[in-house]
Design an enzyme around this catalytic site. Structure first.
Site, PDB file in Angstrom:
ATOM      1  N   VAL A  75       0.822  -1.205   0.000  1.00 34.93           N
ATOM      2  CA  VAL A  75       0.000   0.000   0.000  1.00 34.93           C
ATOM      3  C   VAL A  75       0.860   1.262   0.000  1.00 34.93           C
ATOM      4  CG1 VAL A  75      -0.155   0.133   2.513  1.00 34.93           C
ATOM      5  CG2 VAL A  75      -2.029   1.033   1.125  1.00 34.93           C
ATOM      6  N   LYS A  76       2.112   1.150   0.416  1.00 31.65           N
ATOM      7  CA  LYS A  76       2.973   2.321   0.532  1.00 31.65           C
ATOM      8  C   LYS A  76       3.369   2.907  -0.826  1.00 31.65           C
ATOM      9  CE  LYS A  76       3.272   2.393   5.062  1.00 31.65           C
ATOM     10  NZ  LYS A  76       2.781   3.520   5.875  1.00 31.65           N
ATOM     11  N   ASP A  77       3.174   2.146  -1.890  1.00 34.25           N
ATOM     12  CA  ASP A  77       3.435   2.708  -3.219  1.00 34.25           C
ATOM     13  C   ASP A  77       2.586   3.949  -3.463  1.00 34.25           C
ATOM     14  OD1 ASP A  77       5.071   0.559  -3.548  1.00 34.25           O
ATOM     15  OD2 ASP A  77       4.002  -0.304  -5.247  1.00 34.25           O
ATOM     16  N   ARG A  78       1.396   3.988  -2.875  1.00 30.71           N
ATOM     17  CA  ARG A  78       0.471   5.096  -3.105  1.00 30.71           C
ATOM     18  C   ARG A  78       1.027   6.421  -2.576  1.00 30.71           C
ATOM     19  NH1 ARG A  78      -4.983   3.542  -4.190  1.00 30.71           N
ATOM     20  NH2 ARG A  78      -5.330   1.286  -4.048  1.00 30.71           N
TER      21      ARG A  78
END
Length: 483
Positions: A75-78
């Site tokens: 989710v940290k790609d966002r």
């Protein structure tokens, strides 16, 4: 999406997607093949997956937001690209600069992907409880990794937060996105994750469940959803030991969620209910997800699913629970999915220790149908006869009883071992004609058939070579170390 065909070329046709991609008329379609401008265009738009197996006993609908399908695996790609672009626009990050960030690994991967495309140097600080896979992965992207101790206060000069601060100050042109305080963190989820969940459920979502680390995911997504429907219940899943649900922070093993301080990227007001989850429940639930749903998930996914199952038990058929799965399990193969590591940390039991001694005895008896259930020697039989019995049945020890078929434990008066018996005969040939009672040793240890196998291991580890298995007071067999 709407598709427009651009004609005029003789050799081939091109199709362009008219939609929300970052670079205008992208991705392109060439001869029916979809082409993206870069890997960054793959971030977001992750699917919802119905968890029909692990949630089979719930009346509500249980859906998982599969964030491990982002290109960096979490989710940290966002937030990574969003924080870098905001820093570039504000002039904090310039060409050839260095990105320094304290991370549990996933944010570092997202930043490293963006940095690889933009030409930045990356240095990440991590606590020493993180898996080796995460460290190796960050280095694969060309990042430098600095490991700091976990069990120190956040304001300690040794903590990975303060080490990152010091590096940022010391390195010329360095910039720290600082996901814990950067408002682009929750804003990214307000503009992407929340709207996606609302659209994918057609506005029917009633509960949002997420683990809370920096708090950006739950804050941004919850703000958007509550603006659409204030009745939506937001549940924070927190590891036992985190400050969010505890009076005092203490060490825990679950990676990526929970904190020992209150980040500015988190708004506690968005959380309607907290569920505290132990390391054990997090890890075992994650392993269940893999085996029941076929989704290889990370440790914090187990935390979130455990919390979702807890609240789901009280919900009805009209409720729709969306749980965010922040990352995949490939970064945890040396920990969560390593049986030896799980065993060493007390999260699973040694294979076989849940079996009962009676089960082991039954398996032995089925494998050796020619053997009597219980072989014993009568106390006044001769030593020569005892040796014959040992050799005929290929065994190394015998209970000695008042009769050759004891029906009660009280009838067993001793034991003999092949090794000591042959040694005695070698030294004194006449002992072949002695009664067994004259040369016998102490009775073998006794274990109940209903007891766990660990009891037998305890006796064998203290030097016993075999044990007598009893059902109540009745001897029913012998198990040796070989068995």
């Amino acid at each position: 999406p709407w598709i427009r065909r651009l004609s005029g070329l003789r050799s081939c046709a091109f199709f362009y997607h008219i939609g929300p991609c970052r670079h205008g008329l992208y991705p392109a379609y060439h001869d029916g093949v979809e082409i993206y401008d870069s890997v960054l265009d793959l971030v977001g738009h992750t699917p919802l997956i119905r968890l029909g197996h692990i949630g089979r006993d719930l009346d509500c609908v249980l859906l998982a937001k599969a964030e491990m399908l982002n290109p960096g695996g979490s989710v940290k790609d966002r937030i990574a690209l969003r924080m870098l672009e905001a820093a570039e626009q504000a002039g904090h990050l310039r060409a050839g600069g260095t990105i320094v960030e304290p991370t549990s690994g996933n944010t570092g991967v997202g930043l490293a992907i963006a940095a690889a495309l933009k030409g930045y140097r990356c240095i990440f600080t991590m606590p020493d409880k993180m898996s080796q896979e995460k460290i190796t992965l960050l280095r694969a992207y060309g990042a430098e990794v600095v490991i700091a101790p976990t069990a120190v206060p956040p304001d300690s000069p040794q903590s990975y937060y303060r080490v990152a601060d010091r590096l940022t100050e010391e390195i010329p042109g360095a910039f720290q996105p600082n996901q814990y305080f950067n408002q682009e963190n929750p804003r990214a989820h307000y503009e992407t994750t929340g709207p996606e969940i609302w659209a994918q459920t057609e506005g029917r979502v009633t509960h949002l469940v997420a683990g809370v680390g920096t708090g950006g995911t739950i804050t941004g997504a919850a703000r958007f959803l509550k603006e659409r429907n204030p009745a939506i219940v937001v549940v924070g899943a927190d590891p036992a030991g985190s400050l969010y649900t505890g009076d005092q922070a203490r060490p825990y093993l679950t990676e990526g969620i929970g904190e020992d301080f209150m980040p500015e990227s988190f708004d506690p007001a968005v959380v309607d209910r907290w569920v505290t989850v132990s390391d054990r429940d997090s890890f075992l639930t994650a392993r269940r997800i893999v085996r029941e749903e076929g989704l290889l998930v990370g440790e914090s996914c187990g935390t979130a699913i455990f919390a979702a199952l807890e609240i789901g038990r009280g919900l009805g058929t009209g409720d729709v629970v969306v749980v965010i799965l922040p990352d995949g399990g490939r970064n945890y193969l040396s920990k969560l999915y390593n049986d030896s590591w799980m065993l060493e940390n007390g999260f699973i039991e040694r294979p076989g220790t849940q079996a009962r001694i009676g089960q082991v005895l039954s398996q032995k008896q089925r494998a050796e149908p020619h053997m009597p259930d219980l072989v014993a020697i009568e106390a006044h039989a001769k030593v020569g006869r005892a040796i014959e019995v040992l050799q005929n049945f290929g065994i190394s020890q015998l209970p000695v009883a008042r009769g050759d078929r004891p029906h009660d434990l009280a009838e067993i008066v001793g034991s003999i071992r092949e090794r000591s018996l042959l040694d005695r005969v070698y030294r004194d040939g006449d002992s072949l004609h002695h009664d067994v009672v004259e040369v016998m040793e102490a009775p073998l240890p006794v274990v109940e058939a209903a007891a766990g196998v660990e009891e037998m291991f305890a006796d064998l580890s203290r030097g016993a070579e075999a044990v007598v298995v009893v059902d109540g007071a009745k001897p029913i067999g012998v198990l040796s170390r070989a068995d």
